[in-house]
Design a protein around this motif. Structure first.
Motif, PDB file in Angstrom:
ATOM      1  N   GLN A  28     140.233 168.552 159.596  1.00 17.67           N
ATOM      2  CA  GLN A  28     139.809 167.527 160.541  1.00 17.67           C
ATOM      3  C   GLN A  28     141.016 167.144 161.378  1.00 17.67           C
ATOM      4  N   MET A  29     140.804 166.595 162.555  1.00 20.04           N
ATOM      5  CA  MET A  29     141.943 166.184 163.362  1.00 20.04           C
ATOM      6  C   MET A  29     142.093 164.680 163.301  1.00 20.04           C
ATOM      7  N   GLU A  30     143.265 164.198 162.819  1.00 19.44           N
ATOM      8  CA  GLU A  30     143.542 162.769 162.831  1.00 19.44           C
ATOM      9  C   GLU A  30     144.138 162.378 164.166  1.00 19.44           C
ATOM     10  N   LYS A  31     145.159 163.104 164.556  1.00 21.98           N
ATOM     11  CA  LYS A  31     145.869 162.796 165.791  1.00 21.98           C
ATOM     12  C   LYS A  31     146.741 163.984 166.123  1.00 21.98           C
ATOM     13  N   GLU A  32     146.847 164.328 167.392  1.00 19.78           N
ATOM     14  CA  GLU A  32     147.673 165.447 167.773  1.00 19.78           C
ATOM     15  C   GLU A  32     148.583 165.072 168.922  1.00 19.78           C
ATOM     16  N   LYS A  33     149.822 165.536 168.830  1.00 17.05           N
ATOM     17  CA  LYS A  33     150.758 165.439 169.935  1.00 17.05           C
ATOM     18  C   LYS A  33     151.151 166.878 170.218  1.00 17.05           C
ATOM     19  N   THR A  34     150.426 167.547 171.063  1.00 16.58           N
ATOM     20  CA  THR A  34     150.636 168.966 171.231  1.00 16.58           C
ATOM     21  C   THR A  34     150.626 169.358 172.690  1.00 16.58           C
ATOM     22  N   VAL A  35     151.092 170.584 172.924  1.00  9.41           N
ATOM     23  CA  VAL A  35     150.916 171.173 174.231  1.00  9.41           C
ATOM     24  C   VAL A  35     149.499 171.699 174.306  1.00  9.41           C
ATOM     25  N   SER A  36     149.134 172.257 175.430  1.00 14.52           N
ATOM     26  CA  SER A  36     147.776 172.749 175.624  1.00 14.52           C
ATOM     27  C   SER A  36     147.401 173.755 174.548  1.00 14.52           C
ATOM     28  N   SER A  37     146.136 173.722 174.133  1.00 10.01           N
ATOM     29  CA  SER A  37     145.675 174.655 173.113  1.00 10.01           C
ATOM     30  C   SER A  37     145.030 175.886 173.733  1.00 10.01           C
ATOM     31  N   ASP A  38     145.055 176.014 175.055  1.00  9.89           N
ATOM     32  CA  ASP A  38     144.465 177.175 175.711  1.00  9.89           C
ATOM     33  C   ASP A  38     145.174 178.443 175.270  1.00  9.89           C
ATOM     34  N   SER A  39     144.423 179.474 174.929  1.00 12.70           N
ATOM     35  CA  SER A  39     145.015 180.705 174.409  1.00 12.70           C
ATOM     36  C   SER A  39     145.796 181.461 175.472  1.00 12.70           C
ATOM     37  N   GLY A  40     145.615 181.117 176.753  1.00 12.36           N
ATOM     38  CA  GLY A  40     146.341 181.800 177.820  1.00 12.36           C
ATOM     39  C   GLY A  40     147.730 181.249 178.065  1.00 12.36           C
ATOM     40  N   GLN A  41     148.171 180.308 177.294  1.00 13.44           N
ATOM     41  CA  GLN A  41     149.482 179.683 177.484  1.00 13.44           C
ATOM     42  C   GLN A  41     150.612 180.681 177.260  1.00 13.44           C
ATOM     43  N   GLU A  42     151.699 180.529 178.012  1.00 14.80           N
ATOM     44  CA  GLU A  42     152.880 181.354 177.837  1.00 14.80           C
ATOM     45  C   GLU A  42     154.077 180.494 177.466  1.00 14.80           C
ATOM     46  N   VAL A  43     155.031 181.092 176.739  1.00 16.32           N
ATOM     47  CA  VAL A  43     156.248 180.389 176.373  1.00 16.32           C
ATOM     48  C   VAL A  43     157.453 181.260 176.716  1.00 16.32           C
ATOM     49  N   ASP A  44     158.601 180.607 176.873  1.00 14.60           N
ATOM     50  CA  ASP A  44     159.848 181.325 177.094  1.00 14.60           C
ATOM     51  C   ASP A  44     160.368 181.873 175.768  1.00 14.60           C
ATOM     52  N   ILE A  45     160.790 183.124 175.764  1.00  9.63           N
ATOM     53  CA  ILE A  45     161.452 183.718 174.604  1.00  9.63           C
ATOM     54  C   ILE A  45     162.953 183.572 174.832  1.00  9.63           C
ATOM     55  N   ILE A  46     163.643 182.875 173.916  1.00  7.07           N
ATOM     56  CA  ILE A  46     165.034 182.471 174.099  1.00  7.07           C
ATOM     57  C   ILE A  46     165.963 183.329 173.244  1.00  7.07           C
ATOM     58  N   LYS A  47     167.005 183.840 173.874  1.00  9.24           N
ATOM     59  CA  LYS A  47     168.064 184.541 173.161  1.00  9.24           C
ATOM     60  C   LYS A  47     169.281 183.626 173.081  1.00  9.24           C
ATOM     61  N   VAL A  48     169.805 183.427 171.874  1.00  7.42           N
ATOM     62  CA  VAL A  48     170.975 182.570 171.680  1.00  7.42           C
ATOM     63  C   VAL A  48     172.147 183.427 171.233  1.00  7.42           C
ATOM     64  N   GLU A  49     173.364 183.028 171.629  1.00 11.12           N
ATOM     65  CA  GLU A  49     174.524 183.853 171.326  1.00 11.12           C
ATOM     66  C   GLU A  49     175.645 183.101 170.620  1.00 11.12           C
ATOM     67  N   GLN A  50     175.697 181.785 170.752  1.00 11.56           N
ATOM     68  CA  GLN A  50     176.777 181.074 170.090  1.00 11.56           C
ATOM     69  C   GLN A  50     176.393 179.615 169.839  1.00 11.56           C
ATOM     70  N   ARG A  51     177.130 179.000 168.952  1.00 14.46           N
ATOM     71  CA  ARG A  51     176.892 177.603 168.608  1.00 14.46           C
ATOM     72  C   ARG A  51     177.833 176.702 169.381  1.00 14.46           C
ATOM     73  N   GLN A  52     177.467 175.426 169.438  1.00 16.49           N
ATOM     74  CA  GLN A  52     178.332 174.469 170.097  1.00 16.49           C
ATOM     75  C   GLN A  52     179.607 174.264 169.283  1.00 16.49           C
ATOM     76  N   GLU A  53     180.681 173.901 169.972  1.00 13.83           N
ATOM     77  CA  GLU A  53     181.964 173.720 169.311  1.00 13.83           C
ATOM     78  C   GLU A  53     182.157 172.268 168.881  1.00 13.83           C
ATOM     79  N   PRO A  54     182.849 172.046 167.774  1.00 12.28           N
ATOM     80  CA  PRO A  54     183.056 170.679 167.273  1.00 12.28           C
ATOM     81  C   PRO A  54     183.883 169.836 168.240  1.00 12.28           C
ATOM     82  N   ASP A  55     183.529 168.580 168.350  1.00 12.69           N
ATOM     83  CA  ASP A  55     184.335 167.597 169.074  1.00 12.69           C
ATOM     84  C   ASP A  55     185.029 166.746 168.019  1.00 12.69           C
ATOM     85  N   ASN A  56     186.072 167.308 167.426  1.00 12.73           N
ATOM     86  CA  ASN A  56     186.723 166.650 166.297  1.00 12.73           C
ATOM     87  C   ASN A  56     187.365 165.318 166.668  1.00 12.73           C
ATOM     88  N   SER A  57     187.828 165.196 167.894  1.00 10.05           N
ATOM     89  CA  SER A  57     188.470 163.953 168.320  1.00 10.05           C
ATOM     90  C   SER A  57     187.492 162.788 168.250  1.00 10.05           C
TER      91      SER A  57
END
Length: 374
Positions: A22-51
């Protein structure tokens, strides 16, 4: 809560679970099956701000830390991909323990993290212990926002509102790489802390105290356990990074903070540095939410929609799941994160009935973290 880590112990927030309808409540993007999303490639992590980290947590500059015995050094170590060079910032005194580590020559791997404990009254360890030890057989998804909300329903304390605590922690969150994040806040009230202790005998909770010894076995100090009081109520914050406007669901990219009004400060923090924003390599169509719900029901053996309640279905990107290990290109996987509650389950009752499952948004198949089965 304890996480699986590399080099020294770090927290890993593992998420996943089981079914709903059953659905109580939804916070979602569109449920249409034709929706597209960006495929993301990641290469590095953020660097520490030790100061900034040193200024916020220790009220000192890096140079002042060094003068008092702190160390900034490089050493040989190991990352996901083998031998590497580690850059470390370590500091300890009678009130603080701080350690920040990053793999200089392996910017993608998981060895980019930090830990902090406030040592007065062993407060940092005591509050961390409340996260490590309760729950037992409930499974790793007990730490997912949906499960946590069942345990800690409130977001406010009389001494500190949700808005106030986020503001108080903002400088540190940005220094840890979580300036652009989804933030969930959980009020650790005396009632909830005592309830969890009562329901999980042997869990090893420890009210902050100078006599609290983290090296003792639970049965050794439980006999000295005192009930949590309102004086020690706290706020628990969990940050998840947002990449290209989509939250990242990862077992190795979270920031956790416990802020205690009594001490007027952060007493505990543990984090992994998140990915930089990455690049879009292509667009891909995704399956609908209805398909995701059917995947959950099939995986959980649910045939009757009366036996499940779907709370929230949200599109996210996932890392450290089995799907991402099939490629060496560090491409994130779009998933539907499905939060649900089982209504008539003989196996899952009470708060254990609150579940989460990740469904690959491209294939429609169940996804899971690579380190464990659920």
């Amino acid at each position: 809560m304890k996480r699986k880590g590399i080099y020294i112990s770090l927290l890993v927030l593992l998420v996943l679970g089981s079914s709903g309808c059953q659905m109580e409540k939804e916070k979602t993007v569109s449920s249409d099956s034709g929706q597209e999303v960006d495929i993301i490639k990641v290469e590095q992590r953020q660097e520490p701000d030790n100061s900034t980290i040193a200024e916020v947590l220790l009220n000192m500059t890096i140079e002042e830390c060094k003068e008092k015995g702190g160390k900034v050094a490089t050493e040989k170590g190991y990352s996901d991909n083998g031998a590497c060079t580690l850059e470390r910032f370590d500091y300890e005194d009678e009130n603080n323990t701080l350690s920040v580590v990053r793999a200089v020559d392996d910017p993608y791997c998981s060895v980019h993290f930090g830990t902090y404990h406030y040592k007065k009254d062993q407060a940092g360890r005591a509050y961390e212990d409340t996260l490590i030890n309760y729950g037992g057989e409930l499974g790793a998804d007990m730490f997912h926002p949906y499960r946590l909300r069942a345990d800690y329903p409130g977001e406010e304390l009389p001494e500190c509102s949700k808005k106030e605590v986020i503001e108080k922690c903002q400088d540190f969150a940005e220094a840890a790489g979580y300036g652009n994040s989804v933030v969930n806040v959980y009020a650790m009230t005396a009632d909830t802390l005592n309830r969890n202790f009562k329901e999980n005998k042997g869990a090893g909770f420890g009210l902050p105290s100078g006599k609290y010894d983290v090296d003792q076995e639970p049965e050794e100090y439980m006999e000295h356990q005192k009930a949590w009081t309102k004086e020690y109520e706290a706020m628990y914050l969990v940050y998840r990074p947002v990449l290209h406007d989509v939250p990242l669901d990862s077992s190795e990219q979270e920031l956790e903070i416990i802020y205690v009004p009594k001490y007027k400060r952060i007493v505990y923090a543990e984090w992994q540095y998140p990915f930089k924003d990455g690049t879009v390599v292509k667009k891909s169509p995704v399956v609908s939410k209805e398909t995701a719900k059917q995947t959950v029901m099939t995986a959980m053996g649910i045939k009757d929609e009366k036996d499940i309640v779907f709370k929230e279905i949200q599109l996210e990107n996932a890392d450290t799941i089995q799907d991402t290990l099939l490629s060496d290109e560090h491409v994130l996987v779009p998933v539907w994160r499905v939060d649900y509650r089982l209504l008539n389950s003989a196996e899952y009752k009470g708060r254990a009935a609150y579940k989460t499952m990740l469904v690959n948004a491209v294939t429609g198949k169940k996804s899971q973290y690579a380190l464990e089965e659920y």
